[in-house]
Design a protein around this motif. Structure first.
Motif, short mmCIF file in Angstrom:
data_model
loop_
_atom_site.label_atom_id
_atom_site.label_comp_id
_atom_site.label_asym_id
_atom_site.label_seq_id
_atom_site.Cartn_x
_atom_site.Cartn_y
_atom_site.Cartn_z
N ASN A 1 2.68 -11.95 5.36
CA ASN A 1 4.46 -11.55 4.47
C ASN A 1 3.12 -11.05 2.98
OD1 ASN A 1 3.31 -14.36 2.41
ND2 ASN A 1 3.85 -15.16 4.89
N THR A 2 3.78 -10.75 2.23
CA THR A 2 3.98 -9.88 1.18
C THR A 2 3.66 -11.63 0.02
OG1 THR A 2 6.33 -10.14 0.59
CG2 THR A 2 5.13 -7.87 1.21
N THR A 3 3.82 -12.60 0.25
CA THR A 3 3.38 -13.14 -0.58
C THR A 3 2.36 -14.42 -0.25
OG1 THR A 3 4.92 -14.89 0.61
CG2 THR A 3 6.10 -14.07 -1.34
N ALA B 1 3.70 2.13 -3.25
CA ALA B 1 4.15 3.16 -2.43
C ALA B 1 4.82 4.18 -3.51
CB ALA B 1 5.71 2.34 -2.20
N ASN B 2 5.23 3.58 -4.58
CA ASN B 2 5.57 4.60 -5.66
C ASN B 2 4.48 5.57 -6.20
OD1 ASN B 2 8.19 4.29 -5.59
ND2 ASN B 2 8.36 2.78 -6.96
N ALA B 3 2.99 4.99 -6.50
CA ALA B 3 1.96 5.73 -6.48
C ALA B 3 1.27 5.93 -5.59
CB ALA B 3 0.50 4.54 -7.07
N LEU B 4 1.87 6.18 -4.12
CA LEU B 4 1.65 6.78 -2.92
C LEU B 4 2.35 8.43 -2.94
CD1 LEU B 4 -0.34 4.27 -0.72
CD2 LEU B 4 -1.56 5.70 -2.54
N ASP B 5 3.06 8.16 -3.85
CA ASP B 5 4.32 9.04 -3.31
C ASP B 5 5.25 9.46 -2.54
OD1 ASP B 5 6.12 11.09 -4.34
OD2 ASP B 5 5.37 12.24 -3.81
N GLY C 1 -2.21 -11.61 -5.85
CA GLY C 1 -2.07 -11.83 -7.50
C GLY C 1 -2.13 -9.93 -7.58
N ALA C 2 -3.40 -9.55 -7.46
CA ALA C 2 -3.93 -7.99 -6.72
C ALA C 2 -2.70 -7.32 -6.49
CB ALA C 2 -5.09 -7.99 -5.92
N LEU D 1 0.14 -4.23 -9.26
CA LEU D 1 -0.02 -2.91 -9.07
C LEU D 1 2.38 -2.95 -8.94
CD1 LEU D 1 -2.92 -1.87 -6.33
CD2 LEU D 1 -2.43 -1.34 -8.96
N GLY D 2 2.68 -3.70 -8.74
CA GLY D 2 3.63 -4.07 -9.19
C GLY D 2 4.46 -4.14 -7.42
#
Length: 338
Positions: free
Chosen positions: A210-212, A33-37, A21-22, A26-27
Motif C-alpha cells: 500500500n502507499t503508506t 504522476a505529475n512529474a511523469l505528466d 518517506g522517499a 516527491l509528493g
C-alpha cells in the motif's frame, strides 16, 4: 520536477523502511504522476508514446544473442566420437598420401578413405549445427509468443489491454490475483493487495502493498491476494528484473540520450537513496552459479546416453590405436626386414 530514469531506479531501490518517506518527498504517487505528466484516473492519452519510449525505454529485455553456425559447429565437434573419427581420418589421409606413392603411372587412391572419413565428419557436424540452430530459432519464437502477454491498463480514461512489450512509463496498470507484475511501479488504490516477492528478494512470506507501508511493486513478482492499481515507473532493462538479467548476462546499461552524465545531489530523491546499479562492476551473489547449476542438470536418460557415448568413443579410440600400431609394425617389418 522532471524525473529521469536514474531517479526512478533509485526510487524503486530505496530500502523498505525508507520507501514511504522517499515517495512522500516527491509528493506521493500524485507527485510522481505529475512529474511523469500522467493523470492517475485518465492514464496516458497517446500523444507522446514515442517520446516516452525514447526517454524511459521500452518494456523489452534483449535476450542473449544466439550462437552462430560456426559456434554450434565447434560445440558439435566437442563430441568424443567426432574427435576420434577426425584423428583417424587425418592419419588415414596422411598415410594414404605419403606411404603409398604411385607406381608405373597408376593413380594413387589410398587417400580416398581418409578423405571420406573427413567428409563424413564435416557432414555430421554441419547437420548437427543446422539442426541445433533451427531448434534454437523455433524455441526463441515460441518463447517470444509466450512472453507477449496482455496487460490490463487504463488509457484515455478507458480500461483496455495492451501488449506487455508496449507498456510505457506512466501507464496505469490494473493488477489482481494471479497477475505477474510486468514492470516496476508504485501501487495506489489497493485493496488487501499481497505479493509473492520470493523470485526477486527471497522473501517467503507474502508482502502487503500500500502507499503508506510498502508502495513499490517489482517486476517479475506475483499477485497472490487482492487487487489494485500501479503507476509504471521503470520498464524493460531499467526495471529490477531487467537489471538482474543484464548482470547475469554480463551486459552494460544502455544509456539514454536524456540521462545526465552525473547527477547532482538535488537530482536525487534524497541523500539516503541508494545508488543506481552499475552493471559493469556490480555482482549478483550466486546468480551465475544458480544459472550454471540449472544448465548442468541432465535427465537420467541423457546421463546414460552420455556415458554410452563416452564408452563407445573410448572403445573406438582403443581400436584405432591398435589398428594403427599393427599397420605400423607390419609396414616396418616389410620395409626393413624383407
Amino acid at each position: 520536477m522532471a524525473l529521469v530514469v536514474g531517479d526512478l531506479i533509485r526510487l524503486v531501490e530505496t530500502p523498505k523502511e525508507r520507501a514511504s518517506g522517499a515517495l512522500a518527498a516527491l509528493g506521493g504517487v500524485l507527485g510522481v504522476a505529475n512529474a511523469l505528466d500522467v493523470d492517475l484516473n485518465y492514464g496516458l492519452d497517446g500523444t507522446d508514446f514515442d517520446a516516452r519510449e525514447q526517454r524511459y525505454g521500452k518494456n523489452y529485455i534483449e535476450p542473449e544473442k544466439p550462437d552462430s553456425i560456426f559456434q554450434l559447429m565447434m560445440n558439435a565437434f566437442q563430441d568424443l566420437t567426432i574427435v576420434v573419427l577426425t584423428v583417424a581420418g587425418l592419419i588415414s589421409l596422411v598415410l594414404g598420401l605419403t606411404i603409398n606413392p604411385t607406381e608405373h603411372g597408376q593413380v594413387n587412391t589410398e587417400w580416398i578413405e581418409g578423405a571420406s572419413i573427413m567428409f563424413a565428419v564435416f557432414l555430421v557436424i554441419t547437420v548437427t549445427a543446422l539442426n541445433d540452430y533451427q531448434k534454437d530459432k523455433q524455441f526463441r519464437s515460441l518463447n517470444a509468443v509466450k512472453e507477449d502477454e496482455k496487460i490490463k491498463v487504463i488509457r484515455h480514461g478507458t480500461p483496455c489491454e495492451v501488449s506487455k512489450f508496449n507498456l510505457l512509463v506512466g501507464d496505469i496498470v490494473r493488477v489482481e490475483m494471479g497477475d505477474i507484475i510486468p514492470a516496476d511501479g508504485i501501487v495506489f488504490d489497493a485493496n488487501d493487495l499481497k505479493l509473492d516477492e520470493s523470485t526477486m528478494t527471497g522473501e517467503i512470506a507474502l508482502l502487503k502493498k500500500n502507499t503508506t507501508n510498502d508502495p513499490f511493486l517489482l517486476s517479475g513478482t506475483k499477485v497472490m491476494e487482492g487487487v489494485g492499481k500501479m503507476l509504471v515507473i521503470c520498464v524493460g532493462e531499467f526495471s529490477q528484473a531487467g537489471i538482474i538479467s543484464k548482470l547475469i548476462l554480463g551486459k552494460k546499461s544502455t544509456p539514454l540520450h536524456n540521462e545526465p552524465a552525473k547527477s547532482t545531489k538535488d537530482d536525487l530523491v534524497n541523500e539516503n537513496t541508494p545508488f543506481i546499479f552499475d552493471t559493469k562492476d556490480a555482482e549478483v551473489p550466486n546468480a551465475k552459479k544458480h544459472v550454471q547449476v540449472e544448465e548442468d542438470v541432465v535427465s537420467p536418460l541423457q546421463g546414460k546416453l552420455d556415458r554410452l557415448t563416452l564408452l563407445i568413443g573410448k572403445i573406438g579410440l582403443a581400436t584405432a590405436l591398435f589398428v594403427i600400431s599393427t599397420l605400423v609394425i607390419r609396414f616396418s617389418i616389410k620395409t626393413f626386414y624383407y
